[in-house]
Design an enzyme around this catalytic site. Structure first.
Site, PDB file in Angstrom:
ATOM      1  N   TYR A   1     -74.688   4.345  57.508  1.00 33.71           N
ATOM      2  CA  TYR A   1     -75.998   3.837  57.113  1.00 33.71           C
ATOM      3  C   TYR A   1     -76.092   3.339  55.672  1.00 33.71           C
ATOM      4  O   TYR A   1     -77.155   2.920  55.244  1.00 33.71           O
ATOM      5  CB  TYR A   1     -77.060   4.913  57.386  1.00 33.71           C
ATOM      6  CG  TYR A   1     -77.114   5.260  58.851  1.00 33.71           C
ATOM      7  CD1 TYR A   1     -77.514   4.310  59.790  1.00 33.71           C
ATOM      8  CD2 TYR A   1     -76.724   6.511  59.305  1.00 33.71           C
ATOM      9  CE1 TYR A   1     -77.530   4.597  61.141  1.00 33.71           C
ATOM     10  CE2 TYR A   1     -76.749   6.815  60.666  1.00 33.71           C
ATOM     11  CZ  TYR A   1     -77.152   5.857  61.571  1.00 33.71           C
ATOM     12  OH  TYR A   1     -77.167   6.142  62.911  1.00 33.71           O
TER      13      TYR A   1
ATOM     14  N   ARG B   1     -74.486   2.460  73.785  1.00 35.12           N
ATOM     15  CA  ARG B   1     -73.276   2.164  73.019  1.00 35.12           C
ATOM     16  C   ARG B   1     -72.315   3.335  73.173  1.00 35.12           C
ATOM     17  O   ARG B   1     -72.689   4.483  72.941  1.00 35.12           O
ATOM     18  CB  ARG B   1     -73.599   1.952  71.541  1.00 35.12           C
ATOM     19  CG  ARG B   1     -72.495   1.215  70.776  1.00 35.12           C
ATOM     20  CD  ARG B   1     -72.678   1.298  69.273  1.00 35.12           C
ATOM     21  NE  ARG B   1     -72.223   2.593  68.784  1.00 35.12           N
ATOM     22  CZ  ARG B   1     -72.973   3.402  68.027  1.00 35.12           C
ATOM     23  NH1 ARG B   1     -74.194   3.072  67.676  1.00 35.12           N
ATOM     24  NH2 ARG B   1     -72.488   4.568  67.626  1.00 35.12           N
TER      25      ARG B   1
ATOM     26  N   GLU C   1     -68.363   9.605  73.105  1.00 37.23           N
ATOM     27  CA  GLU C   1     -69.732   9.846  73.545  1.00 37.23           C
ATOM     28  C   GLU C   1     -70.443   8.529  73.791  1.00 37.23           C
ATOM     29  O   GLU C   1     -70.003   7.476  73.343  1.00 37.23           O
ATOM     30  CB  GLU C   1     -70.504  10.661  72.512  1.00 37.23           C
ATOM     31  CG  GLU C   1     -70.640   9.990  71.159  1.00 37.23           C
ATOM     32  CD  GLU C   1     -71.414  10.851  70.170  1.00 37.23           C
ATOM     33  OE1 GLU C   1     -72.635  10.988  70.350  1.00 37.23           O
ATOM     34  OE2 GLU C   1     -70.797  11.371  69.225  1.00 37.23           O
TER      35      GLU C   1
ATOM     36  N   GLU D   1     -82.186  12.892  62.304  1.00 41.52           N
ATOM     37  CA  GLU D   1     -81.989  11.447  62.152  1.00 41.52           C
ATOM     38  C   GLU D   1     -83.302  10.714  61.864  1.00 41.52           C
ATOM     39  O   GLU D   1     -83.415   9.509  62.106  1.00 41.52           O
ATOM     40  CB  GLU D   1     -81.337  10.894  63.409  1.00 41.52           C
ATOM     41  CG  GLU D   1     -79.968  11.485  63.681  1.00 41.52           C
ATOM     42  CD  GLU D   1     -79.365  10.958  64.973  1.00 41.52           C
ATOM     43  OE1 GLU D   1     -79.062   9.757  65.025  1.00 41.52           O
ATOM     44  OE2 GLU D   1     -79.212  11.741  65.921  1.00 41.52           O
TER      45      GLU D   1
END
Length: 292
Positions: free
Chosen positions: A196, A235, A253, A7
């Site tokens: 993204y 989050r 998750e 990432e």
């Protein structure tokens, strides 16, 4: 920001956005692309606070957090244990399950086994156990002729998880408060590109869902934040099968360092509280500490 994980590019984007916003808020900001010399560079820079904009393994899984504790540098987001737990999807599910939170069936198997046979009855999802941003997601449909052939980006051990049809929902927690619920709408799976790429997904906030489901998302997200021991901002993502009502809501998750890019979900939800992006970043800096 940056770092060596899958990432990296998202982290660089997050870091640039947060650095610019914090300068606007009056902070003096030094941007560090995290490499093998990070410890030495931090010792040399001697910051008052480290804003951790890393995503993925190493920066989000407790490793950097442990180094910052060793250096006694106050930092943002969750501490060592919560970061490590949340990054390990299967272990975090064990914690959720023990707390009575709804999760779907999943197993950890060797990559070779996942390619050799259907480990679960289709439909199911195959993904890394410890990556984020939907890196390496394979959906095996009910009509699939055989198991998936996984790419080189997949690790030696993978998670195979029951697929839940329906809607993608997410809730931000700031400190001890669950903020709102966003309904994430895409033309396909909410994958890396959808997350993204501008226009890759559409975010409806607050989500137009039944009040019961909205409240359950808030309650479950806050519970997940607490039972994992998270700090600062997190989050939590859900899948909701509308046909099953409340019984169709599952927690997937918890992200301890969610994206902070122009298309990210947390800044949008903070906007529901009347916070600008700069105010959100400033809140995170002022919340920073050691021993998290």
């Amino acid at each position: 920001m940056g770092g060596p994980s899958a990432e990296r590019e998202v982290s660089l984007s997050s870091g640039r956005e947060c650095a610019a916003a914090l300068r606007e808020e009056g902070y003096e900001v030094v941007e560090l692309d995290a490499g093998p010399d990070l410890c030495a560079r931090l010792a040399e820079t001697a910051p008052d606070v480290v804003f951790n904009a890393l995503h993925g393994r190493w920066g989000e899984d407790g490793c950097v957090q442990g180094m910052l504790e060793w250096l006694r540098l106050p930092y943002t987001h969750s501490g060592v244990l919560a970061s490590a737990l949340a990054m390990d999807k299967q272990r975090s599910k064990d914690v959720y399950r023990a707390a009575g939170l709804p999760v779907v069936e999943s197993v950890i198997v060797a990559k070779d086994e996942a390619q050799a046979r259907h480990v679960l009855t289709p439909p199911y999802v195959v993904k890394p156990n410890n990556e984020g941003s939907s890196v390496g997601i394979y959906i095996v449909q009910e009509a699939a002729n055989g198991p998936p052939q996984l790419g080189d980006e997949m690790p030696a051990q993978v998670m195979v998880e029951q697929y839940v049809p329906g809607r993608e929902l997410t809730t931000t927690v700031m400190g001890d408060r669950a903020v709102s619920v966003t309904d994430i709408m895409t033309d396909g799976w909410y994958d890396y590109a959808a997350k993204y790429t501008p226009g890759g997904s559409r975010h409806e906030i607050p989500a137009k869902i039944p009040a019961e489901i909205f409240q359950l998302c808030l309650d479950h997200a806050l519970s997940a934040h607490k039972v994992l021991g998270c700090r600062g901002v997190s989050r939590t993502d859900f899948r909701w099968d509308e046909a099953r009502g409340a019984a169709g809501l599952y927690l997937l998750e918890t992200n301890t360092q969610p994206g902070m890019t122009p298309t990210s979900l947390v800044p949008e939800q903070a906007g529901e509280l009347g916070m600008t992006f700069g105010q959100l970043c400033a809140w995170m800096v002022e919340d920073a500490s050691c021993d998290r």
